[in-house]
Design a protein around this motif. Structure first.
Motif, PDB file in Angstrom:
ATOM      1  N   ASN A 237       0.840  -1.202   0.000  1.00 10.13           N
ATOM      2  CA  ASN A 237       0.000   0.000   0.000  1.00 10.13           C
ATOM      3  C   ASN A 237       0.876   1.254   0.000  1.00 10.13           C
ATOM      4  O   ASN A 237       1.596   1.517   0.970  1.00 10.13           O
ATOM      5  CB  ASN A 237      -0.907   0.009   1.230  1.00 10.13           C
ATOM      6  CG  ASN A 237      -2.037   1.011   1.102  1.00 10.13           C
ATOM      7  OD1 ASN A 237      -1.959   1.957   0.315  1.00 10.13           O
ATOM      8  ND2 ASN A 237      -3.079   0.843   1.875  1.00 10.13           N
ATOM      9  N   PRO A 238       0.827   2.076  -1.084  1.00  7.18           N
ATOM     10  CA  PRO A 238       1.679   3.274  -1.146  1.00  7.18           C
ATOM     11  C   PRO A 238       1.298   4.354  -0.146  1.00  7.18           C
ATOM     12  O   PRO A 238       2.006   5.354  -0.028  1.00  7.18           O
ATOM     13  CB  PRO A 238       1.505   3.760  -2.586  1.00  7.18           C
ATOM     14  CG  PRO A 238       0.174   3.223  -3.013  1.00  7.18           C
ATOM     15  CD  PRO A 238       0.003   1.922  -2.301  1.00  7.18           C
ATOM     16  N   VAL A 239       0.187   4.175   0.582  1.00 10.46           N
ATOM     17  CA  VAL A 239      -0.177   5.177   1.582  1.00 10.46           C
ATOM     18  C   VAL A 239       0.920   5.304   2.631  1.00 10.46           C
ATOM     19  O   VAL A 239       1.114   6.385   3.207  1.00 10.46           O
ATOM     20  CB  VAL A 239      -1.535   4.809   2.250  1.00 10.46           C
ATOM     21  CG1 VAL A 239      -1.408   3.580   3.135  1.00 10.46           C
ATOM     22  CG2 VAL A 239      -2.061   5.985   3.065  1.00 10.46           C
ATOM     23  N   TYR A 240       1.678   4.224   2.857  1.00  6.00           N
ATOM     24  CA  TYR A 240       2.681   4.246   3.920  1.00  6.00           C
ATOM     25  C   TYR A 240       3.923   5.046   3.552  1.00  6.00           C
ATOM     26  O   TYR A 240       4.774   5.291   4.402  1.00  6.00           O
ATOM     27  CB  TYR A 240       3.044   2.813   4.321  1.00  6.00           C
ATOM     28  CG  TYR A 240       1.859   2.090   4.922  1.00  6.00           C
ATOM     29  CD1 TYR A 240       1.261   2.557   6.083  1.00  6.00           C
ATOM     30  CD2 TYR A 240       1.300   0.969   4.310  1.00  6.00           C
ATOM     31  CE1 TYR A 240       0.145   1.935   6.626  1.00  6.00           C
ATOM     32  CE2 TYR A 240       0.190   0.333   4.845  1.00  6.00           C
ATOM     33  CZ  TYR A 240      -0.382   0.822   6.001  1.00  6.00           C
ATOM     34  OH  TYR A 240      -1.485   0.204   6.540  1.00  6.00           O
ATOM     35  N   ILE A 241       4.041   5.449   2.282  1.00  4.17           N
ATOM     36  CA  ILE A 241       5.110   6.386   1.915  1.00  4.17           C
ATOM     37  C   ILE A 241       4.518   7.755   1.595  1.00  4.17           C
ATOM     38  O   ILE A 241       5.163   8.595   0.962  1.00  4.17           O
ATOM     39  CB  ILE A 241       5.951   5.873   0.720  1.00  4.17           C
ATOM     40  CG1 ILE A 241       5.061   5.519  -0.478  1.00  4.17           C
ATOM     41  CG2 ILE A 241       6.797   4.688   1.133  1.00  4.17           C
ATOM     42  CD1 ILE A 241       5.841   5.178  -1.737  1.00  4.17           C
ATOM     43  N   GLY A 242       3.282   7.973   2.046  1.00  2.00           N
ATOM     44  CA  GLY A 242       2.680   9.300   1.920  1.00  2.00           C
ATOM     45  C   GLY A 242       1.855   9.525   0.689  1.00  2.00           C
ATOM     46  O   GLY A 242       1.574  10.667   0.333  1.00  2.00           O
ATOM     47  N   GLU A 243       1.414   8.438   0.004  1.00  2.00           N
ATOM     48  CA  GLU A 243       0.634   8.594  -1.235  1.00  2.00           C
ATOM     49  C   GLU A 243      -0.654   7.779  -1.121  1.00  2.00           C
ATOM     50  O   GLU A 243      -0.668   6.574  -1.370  1.00  2.00           O
ATOM     51  CB  GLU A 243       1.448   8.117  -2.444  1.00  2.00           C
ATOM     52  CG  GLU A 243       2.719   8.908  -2.667  1.00  2.00           C
ATOM     53  CD  GLU A 243       3.567   8.324  -3.782  1.00  2.00           C
ATOM     54  OE1 GLU A 243       3.153   7.303  -4.384  1.00  2.00           O
ATOM     55  OE2 GLU A 243       4.644   8.887  -4.048  1.00  2.00           O
ATOM     56  N   TRP A 244      -1.723   8.441  -0.707  1.00  2.00           N
ATOM     57  CA  TRP A 244      -3.018   7.769  -0.624  1.00  2.00           C
ATOM     58  C   TRP A 244      -3.790   8.102  -1.893  1.00  2.00           C
ATOM     59  O   TRP A 244      -4.050   9.271  -2.189  1.00  2.00           O
ATOM     60  CB  TRP A 244      -3.778   8.229   0.613  1.00  2.00           C
ATOM     61  CG  TRP A 244      -4.950   7.352   0.928  1.00  2.00           C
ATOM     62  CD1 TRP A 244      -5.138   6.067   0.519  1.00  2.00           C
ATOM     63  CD2 TRP A 244      -6.094   7.693   1.709  1.00  2.00           C
ATOM     64  NE1 TRP A 244      -6.321   5.573   1.015  1.00  2.00           N
ATOM     65  CE2 TRP A 244      -6.932   6.546   1.746  1.00  2.00           C
ATOM     66  CE3 TRP A 244      -6.499   8.829   2.395  1.00  2.00           C
ATOM     67  CZ2 TRP A 244      -8.136   6.523   2.435  1.00  2.00           C
ATOM     68  CZ3 TRP A 244      -7.702   8.787   3.077  1.00  2.00           C
ATOM     69  CH2 TRP A 244      -8.513   7.662   3.098  1.00  2.00           C
ATOM     70  N   VAL A 245      -4.156   7.078  -2.666  1.00  2.00           N
ATOM     71  CA  VAL A 245      -4.773   7.279  -3.979  1.00  2.00           C
ATOM     72  C   VAL A 245      -6.286   7.139  -3.861  1.00  2.00           C
ATOM     73  O   VAL A 245      -6.791   6.104  -3.413  1.00  2.00           O
ATOM     74  CB  VAL A 245      -4.223   6.284  -5.012  1.00  2.00           C
ATOM     75  CG1 VAL A 245      -4.838   6.553  -6.378  1.00  2.00           C
ATOM     76  CG2 VAL A 245      -2.707   6.385  -5.089  1.00  2.00           C
ATOM     77  N   PHE A 246      -7.004   8.184  -4.277  1.00  2.00           N
ATOM     78  CA  PHE A 246      -8.467   8.148  -4.323  1.00  2.00           C
ATOM     79  C   PHE A 246      -8.918   7.918  -5.761  1.00  2.00           C
ATOM     80  O   PHE A 246      -8.294   8.389  -6.700  1.00  2.00           O
ATOM     81  CB  PHE A 246      -9.053   9.461  -3.794  1.00  2.00           C
ATOM     82  CG  PHE A 246     -10.540   9.580  -3.976  1.00  2.00           C
ATOM     83  CD1 PHE A 246     -11.409   8.838  -3.190  1.00  2.00           C
ATOM     84  CD2 PHE A 246     -11.072  10.399  -4.960  1.00  2.00           C
ATOM     85  CE1 PHE A 246     -12.785   8.917  -3.374  1.00  2.00           C
ATOM     86  CE2 PHE A 246     -12.444  10.498  -5.146  1.00  2.00           C
ATOM     87  CZ  PHE A 246     -13.299   9.752  -4.345  1.00  2.00           C
ATOM     88  N   ASN A 247     -10.023   7.193  -5.920  1.00  2.00           N
ATOM     89  CA  ASN A 247     -10.610   6.907  -7.239  1.00  2.00           C
ATOM     90  C   ASN A 247      -9.688   6.039  -8.086  1.00  2.00           C
ATOM     91  O   ASN A 247      -9.610   6.195  -9.304  1.00  2.00           O
ATOM     92  CB  ASN A 247     -10.923   8.215  -7.987  1.00  2.00           C
ATOM     93  CG  ASN A 247     -11.923   8.016  -9.114  1.00  2.00           C
ATOM     94  OD1 ASN A 247     -12.878   7.272  -8.971  1.00  2.00           O
ATOM     95  ND2 ASN A 247     -11.703   8.690 -10.223  1.00  2.00           N
ATOM     96  N   ARG A 248      -9.007   5.099  -7.436  1.00  2.00           N
ATOM     97  CA  ARG A 248      -8.092   4.223  -8.172  1.00  2.00           C
ATOM     98  C   ARG A 248      -8.844   3.183  -9.004  1.00  2.00           C
ATOM     99  O   ARG A 248      -8.482   2.912 -10.135  1.00  2.00           O
ATOM    100  CB  ARG A 248      -7.149   3.516  -7.201  1.00  2.00           C
ATOM    101  CG  ARG A 248      -6.311   2.416  -7.862  1.00  2.00           C
ATOM    102  CD  ARG A 248      -5.347   1.785  -6.887  1.00  2.00           C
ATOM    103  NE  ARG A 248      -4.193   2.629  -6.692  1.00  2.00           N
ATOM    104  CZ  ARG A 248      -3.249   2.373  -5.801  1.00  2.00           C
ATOM    105  NH1 ARG A 248      -3.342   1.329  -5.011  1.00  2.00           N
ATOM    106  NH2 ARG A 248      -2.206   3.177  -5.680  1.00  2.00           N
ATOM    107  N   ARG A 249      -9.881   2.596  -8.406  1.00  2.00           N
ATOM    108  CA  ARG A 249     -10.596   1.513  -9.089  1.00  2.00           C
ATOM    109  C   ARG A 249     -12.092   1.795  -9.159  1.00  2.00           C
ATOM    110  O   ARG A 249     -12.625   2.538  -8.340  1.00  2.00           O
ATOM    111  CB  ARG A 249     -10.375   0.175  -8.367  1.00  2.00           C
ATOM    112  CG  ARG A 249      -8.931  -0.263  -8.328  1.00  2.00           C
ATOM    113  CD  ARG A 249      -8.772  -1.591  -7.617  1.00  2.00           C
ATOM    114  NE  ARG A 249      -7.378  -1.964  -7.505  1.00  2.00           N
ATOM    115  CZ  ARG A 249      -6.684  -2.568  -8.458  1.00  2.00           C
ATOM    116  NH1 ARG A 249      -7.292  -2.883  -9.600  1.00  2.00           N
ATOM    117  NH2 ARG A 249      -5.407  -2.870  -8.297  1.00  2.00           N
ATOM    118  N   SER A 250     -12.744   1.182 -10.116  1.00  2.00           N
ATOM    119  CA  SER A 250     -14.198   1.260 -10.207  1.00  2.00           C
ATOM    120  C   SER A 250     -14.806   0.504  -9.034  1.00  2.00           C
ATOM    121  O   SER A 250     -14.387  -0.616  -8.727  1.00  2.00           O
ATOM    122  CB  SER A 250     -14.685   0.655 -11.525  1.00  2.00           C
ATOM    123  OG  SER A 250     -16.084   0.469 -11.507  1.00  2.00           O
ATOM    124  N   ALA A 251     -15.782   1.124  -8.369  1.00  2.00           N
ATOM    125  CA  ALA A 251     -16.376   0.495  -7.191  1.00  2.00           C
ATOM    126  C   ALA A 251     -17.077  -0.812  -7.540  1.00  2.00           C
ATOM    127  O   ALA A 251     -17.121  -1.738  -6.731  1.00  2.00           O
ATOM    128  CB  ALA A 251     -17.365   1.459  -6.537  1.00  2.00           C
TER     129      ALA A 251
END
Length: 518
Positions: A237-251
Motif C-alpha cells: 500500500n503506497p499510503v505508507y510512503i505518503g501517497e493515498w490514492v483516491f478513485n483508483r478503481r471502479s467500485a
C-alpha cells in the motif's frame, strides 16, 4: 390482496437520520389501508444502492414472493426508484414477479398493465437510471475535488492512521489522515519482519510474517487475526510512503481507472521510500510466477544464484553416496542433468566448497570497509559523469525553450503593433514555434521526473553494514544467510577454473542504505 412493503434509502447517512424510511412506511400503510390490502410483510434496506440487486433484504423478498405457497400478491413501494434505479433491472424483476402472479405497485406512480402504461413505467425506469448516474457523476466530481484538497472522503482507514478534524464548512466537517502512533509501530514491525526478520532468523515472507504476528497476539483494528492477504496489502500500500490514492478503481468492477482520473492525496509517511521500494522488489522477486519457491525458501545457500558458465543453466543440488556410505552434496549443471552432453558438457562442484569460496571471497574482497568505499566511489564517479552529460542536455533544452519563447513574443508583438497580419504562413510559423517549445519543455519534465537525488552514505553506515554482512553471510541459518547474499549478488558463475561473483553496484548501495540503518 396480501401486500409486502419494500422500504429503501441509498446511504447510511439517510438511514441514520431516520426520516425517509418512517415516512415511506407511513405512506405505504395508509395506501394499503385505503385499498383494503393487509400488509403481511415488510422488508427494509437501509443504505443500499438500487443500481444492482446485491441487496440482502431485496433478495429475501423476491425469494419469498416466488415461493410455491404464494404468500404475497403485491409488492408496494413508495416509487419505482425505491425498487430499482436501473431500467433493465426494473423490467427484469417486474417480469420475474409477474410469472409467479405478483405485481409491483408504486403509491406515487400508479400505473396499470396496458401497453401505454407499461411503456410509461419503462420510461420512468430509464429516467430514474439517468438521474442516478447523473447524481453519481456529480458526487464523484465533488469527492475528487475534496480529495485534491487533501481531505478524507470516507473510505476505510488504512492500519496506522486515524482522523483529525481540520475545519468546518457549513454542516460538513473536513478531516485529514494523521498517524496513529500505536498502529504505526505495528506497520513498521510488519515491514521490518518481511525485510529483515526478527533478529533470530532471516526475512520472514508474507505467510511467516502473518504467523509471527498471530502467534504473538497481534490483532487487526477490528480484533481479528491477521491473514496473508491483509499483510500483503499492507506491504504493497503506497499510503505508507505518503501517497493515498483516491478513485483508483471502479467500485463495481474493481478495474483500475486511468492515472489521469486518480487523485493522489499527500498524507504523513510511516515507511521510508527506500524501504518500501526494497520490499516491493523482494515481493516481485519472490512471486512464484517469477522465482520458484525453492529458490526463496530452500535450504541450499546458493540455489537461484549459482549458474553454469557454459550454458547459463542453474546449478542445482545433487547428492551421491560413496563406497563408505558417506553422502556427498554438490552443485551440478541442471541442463546437463536434463539433456545430457547434447545440452551442456556439464560441471559439478562440492556444495560446501562453493559455499565457502563465495562467502569467504565476499568477506575478504568486498565487505571490508576500504573495499566497500572504493566500490561506492567508483559508482558515484560514474554517476557524476552521467549527471554532467544530463546537465549538458538540460542546458541545451532550456536554451531551445528560451529561444522559442523569445521568437513567439516577437511575433505576437508584431501582430499586436499592426506590423504584420496573422495570415496562414504566420499561423504555421507560430504553430511550429509552439511545437518546438512544448517539445523542449516535455523533455525537460521527463528529465526532472527521472532525476534522483545523489545518495549520501556516511562512513559509519558503510562500516556498520560491512560488519553486519561479514557476520551474517558466514553464520546462522541458511535462509537468513541466503537473504543477505541475494541482496548484493545477482549470480555466481561456475567455470572450470574460476568462480565469478556478479552483482550491481547500485544494488550494493541500496543494500547499505537500507540494511546498514536497521
Amino acid at each position: 390482496m396480501r401486500a409486502a412493503a419494500y422500504l429503501r434509502v441509498s446511504t447510511g447517512r439517510q438511514a441514520e437520520s431516520d426520516l425517509s424510511i418512517p415516512d415511506q412506511r407511513k405512506q405505504i400503510a395508509a395506501f394499503c389501508a385505503a385499498k383494503g390490502w393487509p400488509l403481511v410483510a415488510e422488508y427494509v434496506e437501509p443504505g443500499a444502492s438500487a443500481m444492482d440487486d446485491v441487496r440482502p433484504e431485496f433478495q429475501k423478498m423476491i425469494e419469498r414472493a416466488s415461493d410455491g405457497d404464494q404468500p404475497i400478491d403485491v409488492i408496494v413501494v413508495h416509487s419505482f426508484s425505491r425498487f430499482f434505479r436501473d431500467g433493465f433491472g426494473l423490467e427484469m424483476y417486474v417480469r420475474k414477479l409477474d410469472k409467479v402472479g405478483v405485481s409491483l405497485v408504486s403509491i406515487t406512480q400508479e400505473l396499470g398493465t396496458d401497453p401505454g402504461q407499461v411503456m410509461m413505467r419503462q420510461l420512468i425506469g430509464m429516467f430514474d437510471e439517468y438521474q442516478s448516474r447523473e447524481n453519481a457523476k456529480h458526487v464523484l466530481r465533488a469527492m475528487k475535488e475534496n480529495a485534491s484538497q487533501g481531505f478524507y472522503n470516507g473510505a476505510t482507514l488504512p492500519l496506522g492512521y486515524g482522523l483529525e478534524e481540520v475545519e468546518k464548512r457549513g454542516n460538513r466537517i473536513k478531516k485529514r489522515l494523521v498517524v496513529d502512533p500505536v498502529e504505526a509501530e505495528t506497520v513498521r514491525l510488519i515491514f521490518r519482519l518481511y525485510r529483515s526478520g526478527d533478529g533470530t532468523s532471516g526475512p520472514l515472507g508474507v505467510k511467516a510474517t502473518t504467523c509471527w504476528l498471530n502467534g504473538r497476539g497481534y490483532r487487526t483494528r477490528r480484533g481479528a487475526r491477521y491473514g496473508v492477504a491483509t499483510v500483503h496489502k499492507i506491504l504493497t500500500n503506497p499510503v505508507y510512503i505518503g501517497e493515498w490514492v483516491f478513485n483508483r478503481r471502479s467500485a463495481k468492477t474493481q478495474i483500475e481507472k486511468p492515472k489521469a482520473e486518480q487523485i493522489v492525496i499527500a498524507v504523513p509517511a510511516i515507511i521510508e521510500r527506500a524501504e518500501f521500494e526494497a520490499v516491493a522488489a523482494t515481493l516481485k522477486g519472490n512471486n512464484p510466477r517469477v522465482t520458484p519457491p525453492r529458490v526463496v525458501t530452500g535450504p541450499i545457500l546458493l540455489t537461484g544464484l549459482a549458474t553454469c558458465a557454459t550454458c547459463s543453466g542453474a546449478m542445482t543440488l545433487r547428492t551421491g553416496t560413496s563406497k563408505s556410505g558417506k553422502v556427498h552434496s554438490y552443485y551440478s549443471c541442471s541442463t546437463h542433468s536434463r539433456q545430457g552432453k547434447t545440452g551442456c558438457q556439464g560441471r559439478a562442484i562440492p556444495m560446501n566448497k562453493l559455499d565457502t569460496l563465495v562467502t569467504d571471497h565476499l568477506v575478504t574482497e568486498l565487505l571490508q570497509p576500504d573495499r566497500l568505499r572504493a566500490t561506492l566511489s567508483a559508482l558515484w564517479a560514474s554517476r557524476a559523469e552521467k549527471a554532467a552529460e544530463v546537465d549538458g542536455r538540460v542546458g541545451a533544452l532550456q536554451a531551445e525553450m528560451t529561444t522559442a519563447e523569445e521568437r513567439l513574443k516577437r511575433l505576437y508583438a508584431m501582430v499586436e503593433d499592426g506590423v504584420t497580419d496573422l495570415d496562414d504562413i504566420l499561423r504555421d510559423r507560430l504553430a511550429a514555434l509552439k511545437l518546438d517549445r512544448d517539445r523542449a519543455k516535455a523533455a525537460l519534465d521527463r528529465i526532472r521526473v527521472n532525476e534522483r537525488p545523489a545518495a549520501v552514505i556516511a562512513p559509519d553506515l558503510v562500516e556498520r553494514f560491512g560488519q553486519l554482512m561479514r557476520e551474517n553471510v558466514t553464520a546462522g541459518e541458511i535462509p537468513f544467510r541466503k537473504a543477505w547474499i541475494q541482496s548484493i549478488v545477482d549470480r555466481v558463475e561456475v567455470d572450470d577454473h574460476v568462480i565469478r561473483i556478479i552483482g550491481d553496484k547500485s544494488s550494493l548501495e541500496h543494500a547499505i542504505m537500507v540494511g546498514g540503518s536497521t
